[in-house]
Enzyme design. Structure first.
Site, PDB file in Angstrom:
ATOM      1  N   ASP A 190       0.797  -1.228   0.000  1.00 13.33           N
ATOM      2  CA  ASP A 190       0.000   0.000   0.000  1.00 13.33           C
ATOM      3  C   ASP A 190       0.828   1.276   0.000  1.00 13.33           C
ATOM      4  O   ASP A 190       0.371   2.331   0.429  1.00 13.33           O
ATOM      5  CB  ASP A 190      -0.896  -0.020   1.249  1.00 13.33           C
ATOM      6  CG  ASP A 190      -0.098  -0.339   2.513  1.00 13.33           C
ATOM      7  OD1 ASP A 190       1.114  -0.102   2.501  1.00 13.33           O
ATOM      8  OD2 ASP A 190      -0.687  -0.821   3.497  1.00 13.33           O
TER       9      ASP A 190
ATOM     10  N   GLU B 106      -0.330  -9.082  -1.313  1.00 17.30           N
ATOM     11  CA  GLU B 106      -0.884  -8.575  -0.031  1.00 17.30           C
ATOM     12  C   GLU B 106      -2.096  -7.671  -0.295  1.00 17.30           C
ATOM     13  O   GLU B 106      -2.198  -6.543   0.191  1.00 17.30           O
ATOM     14  CB  GLU B 106       0.165  -7.824   0.794  1.00 17.30           C
ATOM     15  CG  GLU B 106      -0.186  -7.690   2.264  1.00 17.30           C
ATOM     16  CD  GLU B 106       0.779  -6.806   3.052  1.00 17.30           C
ATOM     17  OE1 GLU B 106       0.711  -5.581   2.944  1.00 17.30           O
ATOM     18  OE2 GLU B 106       1.620  -7.364   3.762  1.00 17.30           O
TER      19      GLU B 106
ATOM     20  N   GLU C 224      -2.175   4.904   3.372  1.00 13.62           N
ATOM     21  CA  GLU C 224      -2.105   3.520   2.880  1.00 13.62           C
ATOM     22  C   GLU C 224      -3.470   2.888   2.611  1.00 13.62           C
ATOM     23  O   GLU C 224      -3.625   2.103   1.670  1.00 13.62           O
ATOM     24  CB  GLU C 224      -1.301   2.654   3.860  1.00 13.62           C
ATOM     25  CG  GLU C 224       0.204   2.947   3.894  1.00 13.62           C
ATOM     26  CD  GLU C 224       0.579   4.128   4.785  1.00 13.62           C
ATOM     27  OE1 GLU C 224      -0.330   4.723   5.414  1.00 13.62           O
ATOM     28  OE2 GLU C 224       1.772   4.478   4.842  1.00 13.62           O
TER      29      GLU C 224
ATOM     30  N   HIS D 112       6.582   4.645  13.285  1.00 17.50           N
ATOM     31  CA  HIS D 112       6.894   5.544  12.163  1.00 17.50           C
ATOM     32  C   HIS D 112       5.677   6.066  11.396  1.00 17.50           C
ATOM     33  O   HIS D 112       5.818   6.905  10.508  1.00 17.50           O
ATOM     34  CB  HIS D 112       7.799   4.823  11.153  1.00 17.50           C
ATOM     35  CG  HIS D 112       7.075   3.769  10.360  1.00 17.50           C
ATOM     36  ND1 HIS D 112       6.872   2.498  10.829  1.00 17.50           N
ATOM     37  CD2 HIS D 112       6.490   3.808   9.145  1.00 17.50           C
ATOM     38  CE1 HIS D 112       6.202   1.795   9.953  1.00 17.50           C
ATOM     39  NE2 HIS D 112       5.947   2.563   8.910  1.00 17.50           N
TER      40      HIS D 112
ATOM     41  N   ARG E 184       2.671   7.859   9.573  1.00 13.24           N
ATOM     42  CA  ARG E 184       2.374   9.279   9.374  1.00 13.24           C
ATOM     43  C   ARG E 184       1.283   9.776  10.311  1.00 13.24           C
ATOM     44  O   ARG E 184       1.369  10.870  10.859  1.00 13.24           O
ATOM     45  CB  ARG E 184       1.914   9.523   7.928  1.00 13.24           C
ATOM     46  CG  ARG E 184       3.041   9.929   7.020  1.00 13.24           C
ATOM     47  CD  ARG E 184       2.611   9.941   5.576  1.00 13.24           C
ATOM     48  NE  ARG E 184       3.802   9.772   4.754  1.00 13.24           N
ATOM     49  CZ  ARG E 184       4.501  10.758   4.229  1.00 13.24           C
ATOM     50  NH1 ARG E 184       4.138  11.998   4.413  1.00 13.24           N
ATOM     51  NH2 ARG E 184       5.575  10.519   3.517  1.00 13.24           N
TER      52      ARG E 184
ATOM     53  N   HIS F 181      13.301   4.825  12.794  1.00 14.94           N
ATOM     54  CA  HIS F 181      13.070   5.054  11.358  1.00 14.94           C
ATOM     55  C   HIS F 181      13.765   6.345  10.927  1.00 14.94           C
ATOM     56  O   HIS F 181      13.819   7.311  11.697  1.00 14.94           O
ATOM     57  CB  HIS F 181      11.551   5.146  11.149  1.00 14.94           C
ATOM     58  CG  HIS F 181      11.096   5.096   9.721  1.00 14.94           C
ATOM     59  ND1 HIS F 181      11.308   6.133   8.837  1.00 14.94           N
ATOM     60  CD2 HIS F 181      10.428   4.145   9.023  1.00 14.94           C
ATOM     61  CE1 HIS F 181      10.784   5.817   7.653  1.00 14.94           C
ATOM     62  NE2 HIS F 181      10.248   4.616   7.743  1.00 14.94           N
TER      63      HIS F 181
HETATM   64  C1  UD1 Z   1       6.629   4.514   3.769  1.00 16.50           C
HETATM   65  C2  UD1 Z   1       5.232   3.986   3.431  1.00 16.50           C
HETATM   66  C3  UD1 Z   1       4.651   3.236   4.635  1.00 16.50           C
HETATM   67  C4  UD1 Z   1       5.602   2.166   5.143  1.00 16.50           C
HETATM   68  C5  UD1 Z   1       6.966   2.776   5.389  1.00 16.50           C
HETATM   69  C6  UD1 Z   1       7.916   1.661   5.734  1.00 16.50           C
HETATM   70  C7  UD1 Z   1       3.987   5.397   1.883  1.00 16.50           C
HETATM   71  C8  UD1 Z   1       2.905   6.386   1.731  1.00 16.50           C
HETATM   72  N1  UD1 Z   1       4.327   5.069   3.145  1.00 16.50           N
HETATM   73  O1  UD1 Z   1       6.475   5.466   4.798  1.00 16.50           O
HETATM   74  O2  UD1 Z   1       3.426   2.627   4.252  1.00 16.50           O
HETATM   75  O3  UD1 Z   1       5.077   1.669   6.341  1.00 16.50           O
HETATM   76  O4  UD1 Z   1       7.441   3.430   4.194  1.00 16.50           O
HETATM   77  O5  UD1 Z   1       9.015   2.113   6.449  1.00 16.50           O
HETATM   78  O6  UD1 Z   1       4.521   4.938   0.907  1.00 16.50           O
HETATM   79  N2  UD1 Z   1      14.102   8.214   4.813  1.00 16.50           N
HETATM   80  C9  UD1 Z   1      15.476   8.183   4.744  1.00 16.50           C
HETATM   81  N3  UD1 Z   1      16.096   7.020   4.378  1.00 16.50           N
HETATM   82  C10 UD1 Z   1      15.411   5.891   4.107  1.00 16.50           C
HETATM   83  C11 UD1 Z   1      14.013   5.906   4.193  1.00 16.50           C
HETATM   84  C12 UD1 Z   1      13.371   7.087   4.541  1.00 16.50           C
HETATM   85  O7  UD1 Z   1      16.139   9.190   4.986  1.00 16.50           O
HETATM   86  O8  UD1 Z   1      16.025   4.870   3.775  1.00 16.50           O
HETATM   87  C13 UD1 Z   1      13.424   9.472   5.184  1.00 16.50           C
HETATM   88  C14 UD1 Z   1      13.412  10.512   4.037  1.00 16.50           C
HETATM   89  O9  UD1 Z   1      13.599  11.796   4.576  1.00 16.50           O
HETATM   90  C15 UD1 Z   1      11.977  10.393   3.507  1.00 16.50           C
HETATM   91  C16 UD1 Z   1      11.227  10.098   4.794  1.00 16.50           C
HETATM   92  O10 UD1 Z   1      12.080   9.223   5.532  1.00 16.50           O
HETATM   93  O11 UD1 Z   1      11.553  11.563   2.876  1.00 16.50           O
HETATM   94  C17 UD1 Z   1       9.863   9.478   4.616  1.00 16.50           C
HETATM   95  O12 UD1 Z   1       9.923   8.362   3.740  1.00 16.50           O
HETATM   96  P1  UD1 Z   1       8.588   7.879   2.956  1.00 16.50           P
HETATM   97  O13 UD1 Z   1       8.916   6.674   2.164  1.00 16.50           O
HETATM   98  O14 UD1 Z   1       7.974   9.033   2.247  1.00 16.50           O
HETATM   99  O15 UD1 Z   1       7.579   7.543   4.118  1.00 16.50           O
HETATM  100  P2  UD1 Z   1       7.634   6.455   5.248  1.00 16.50           P
HETATM  101  O16 UD1 Z   1       7.109   7.116   6.475  1.00 16.50           O
HETATM  102  O17 UD1 Z   1       8.933   5.779   5.267  1.00 16.50           O
HETATM  103  N1  UDP Z   2      12.460  -4.162  10.064  1.00 18.02           N
HETATM  104  C1  UDP Z   2      13.837  -4.232   9.874  1.00 18.02           C
HETATM  105  N2  UDP Z   2      14.647  -3.400  10.602  1.00 18.02           N
HETATM  106  C2  UDP Z   2      14.157  -2.514  11.517  1.00 18.02           C
HETATM  107  C3  UDP Z   2      12.742  -2.437  11.690  1.00 18.02           C
HETATM  108  C4  UDP Z   2      11.931  -3.270  10.930  1.00 18.02           C
HETATM  109  O1  UDP Z   2      14.320  -5.022   9.070  1.00 18.02           O
HETATM  110  O2  UDP Z   2      14.959  -1.806  12.150  1.00 18.02           O
HETATM  111  C5  UDP Z   2      11.596  -5.034   9.249  1.00 18.02           C
HETATM  112  C6  UDP Z   2      10.519  -5.793   9.995  1.00 18.02           C
HETATM  113  O3  UDP Z   2      10.974  -7.044  10.440  1.00 18.02           O
HETATM  114  C7  UDP Z   2       9.405  -5.912   8.966  1.00 18.02           C
HETATM  115  C8  UDP Z   2       9.575  -4.666   8.108  1.00 18.02           C
HETATM  116  O4  UDP Z   2      10.879  -4.168   8.367  1.00 18.02           O
HETATM  117  O5  UDP Z   2       9.595  -7.027   8.107  1.00 18.02           O
HETATM  118  C9  UDP Z   2       8.539  -3.636   8.496  1.00 18.02           C
HETATM  119  O6  UDP Z   2       8.860  -2.406   7.927  1.00 18.02           O
HETATM  120  P1  UDP Z   2       8.220  -1.048   8.413  1.00 18.02           P
HETATM  121  O7  UDP Z   2       7.823  -1.162   9.853  1.00 18.02           O
HETATM  122  O8  UDP Z   2       9.188   0.023   8.036  1.00 18.02           O
HETATM  123  O9  UDP Z   2       6.964  -0.892   7.456  1.00 18.02           O
HETATM  124  P2  UDP Z   2       5.443  -1.420   7.539  1.00 18.02           P
HETATM  125  O10 UDP Z   2       5.478  -2.888   7.689  1.00 18.02           O
HETATM  126  O11 UDP Z   2       4.805  -0.702   8.686  1.00 18.02           O
HETATM  127  O12 UDP Z   2       4.865  -0.964   6.250  1.00 18.02           O
END
Ligand code: UD1
Ligand code: UDP
Length: 377
Positions: free
Chosen positions: A95, A117, A131, A213, A215, A245
């Site tokens: 999602d 999924e 999502e 993490h 939103r 995160h």
């Molecule tokens: C996204 C997904 C969420 C998922 C999450 C997993 C959407 C709308 N949301 O949210 O469903 O649960 O990923 O973790 O797609 N950033 C870094 N390095 C990284 C990753 C993220 O610096 O490797 C920072 C960046 O500043 C980025 C911010 O995190 O702009 C947010 O990342 P984004 O993918 O937009 O949203 P998540 O909250 O990670």
């Molecule tokens: N995970 C990981 N390292 C971490 C935290 C989570 O590898 O420090 C793994 C976790 O086991 C799961 C996935 O990341 O498989 C979940 O990711 P996240 O919580 O970022 O996203 P969501 O599942 O909420 O979309």
């Protein structure tokens, strides 16, 4: 058959890795992968674990990216690739913005989308945000819907998706978990390395593993969770490990409130192998993560979900997870019960697997091959 699998975030890569590995075992399938790079370092950690090599990486992540900027960037970069490659299928997972925007780009090119999924719902458009709406929109576009459970399949049927297009496979996260757990358990050197990595933990204290993490939790829920963690840390008999995160909004709140607490270890996001190791070691888990709600029951780890809604009611029904909401008091109360009441803990700490048996990826590949044969007839 030519299949393009697209992901961009940590959880998508973890959950699609078993599918990519299963596709690679099929002689009649030409499989390529593409990363939007929605995540940076957190995605790279997963590519390393499963040795995934995307044929392209758009590297779209920007700091504090907005939903609309990312969505338009993915549409703009994905469309020329799809026009050029013309795969028979595009596979997306879950999602995220990557999954939704990729599905839309494929639809614009008349390329069928297979959704891994599928069918998860909370019924609340704003939770999780965005999502819940992303996955509903993907359901409107997809040709094949791979659902993790019967409940998810029923959600799709109730929305009018045809039976023939819904395949119950189990969640591929259980496949991923099996692959990595087997590796950890079989490799004593790796086990020793992991024990060394966490030798700062005090074995006499109960370990609470935390992530957060979402939103919709950034406007207060995350701060409330931090308040609860502070009060739990003061008990003296627990240690908390929180891989934070990389979202700057998450980092700011968590660092401001929890830095310099001796019983709270704020660490960088962990690679999947050490994260699963900590899941196995901990007493219980506090999280708003989707994937962790699915993994925790497999390890028999009680889980307190810091959200108002969940699209994964199976863990609640199985008795291994509780939806505690977003208040600090409710979380402190539930965690205190788990720490102090052995009967409550034991009731929740039962290994169950409502999300799959580890063979979801094989079922997905078989369904794609079967669908092609059906269309040819
Ligand atoms: C996204 C997904 C969420 C998922 C999450 C997993 C959407 C709308 N949301 O949210 O469903 O649960 O990923 O973790 O797609 N950033 C870094 N390095 C990284 C990753 C993220 O610096 O490797 C920072 C960046 O500043 C980025 C911010 O995190 O702009 C947010 O990342 P984004 O993918 O937009 O949203 P998540 O909250 O990670
Ligand atoms: N995970 C990981 N390292 C971490 C935290 C989570 O590898 O420090 C793994 C976790 O086991 C799961 C996935 O990341 O498989 C979940 O990711 P996240 O919580 O970022 O996203 P969501 O599942 O909420 O979309």
């Amino acid at each position: 058959m030519r299949i393009l699998t697209v992901f961009g975030t940590r959880p998508e890569a973890i959950k699609l890795a078993p599918v990519v590995l299963a596709l690679a075992r099929q002689p009649h399938i030409s499989s390529t992968i593409c990363s939007t790079g929605q995540h940076g370092a957190m995605l790279d950690q997963v590519l390393d674990v499963f040795d995934l090599k995307p044929g392209c990486n758009f590297g779209l992540m920007t700091s504090n990216q907005t939903l609309s900027d990312l969505t338009t960037a993915i549409l703009k970069t994905m469309s020329p690739l799809l026009m050029r490659e013309k795969p028979d299928w595009v596979i997306v997972q879950g999602d995220t913005t990557t999954a939704f925007a990729t599905a839309l780009a494929a639809f614009y090119q008349h390329i069928p989308v297979a959704h891994v999924e599928a069918g998860l719902r909370t019924g609340n458009r704003l939770s999780p945000f965005p999502e819940e709406v992303n996955r509903k929109l993907i359901s409107q576009i997809a040709t094949l819907h791979f659902t993790p459970t019967q409940w998810a399949a029923d959600n799709l049927r109730n929305e009018g998706v045809a039976d023939a297009e819904i395949i119950i496979t189990g969640n591929t996260v259980i496949d991923a978990l099996h692959i990595v757990s087997t590796r950890i358990n079989a490799d004593t050197a790796l086990h020793g390395k992991l024990a060394d990595e966490f030798n700062f933990l005090d074995p006499t204290k109960k370990l609470i593993l935390v992530t957060g993490h979402r939103r919709e939790n950034l406007d207060g829920g995350l701060g409330n969770m931090c308040e609860a963690l502070l009060s739990l840390a003061k008990r003296g008999d627990v240690e908390i490990v929180y891989p934070v995160h990389l979202n700057p909004a998450v980092q700011n709140t968590v660092m401001q409130r929890l830095a310099d607490q001796p019983a709270i270890h704020l660490i960088k996001p962990l690679a999947y192998v050490p994260f699963l190791y900590l899941m196995q070691k901990c007493s219980f888990i506090i999280t708003d993560s989707g994937g962790i709600q699915e993994e925790a029951p497999a390890f028999g780890k009680p889980t307190l979900v810091t959200r108002d809604t969940t699209e994964r009611p199976e863990a609640i029904d199985a008795g291994t997870a509780i939806l505690v909401g977003r208040s600090s008091l409710a979380l402190t109360h539930a965690a205190t019960q788990l720490l102090d009441d052995e009967a409550v803990y034991t009731r929740m700490a039962v290994a169950k697997n409502p999300f799959g048996d580890g063979n979801a990826a094989e079922r997905i590949v078989a369904a794609l091959l079967g669908w092609q044969n059906e269309v040819r007839r």
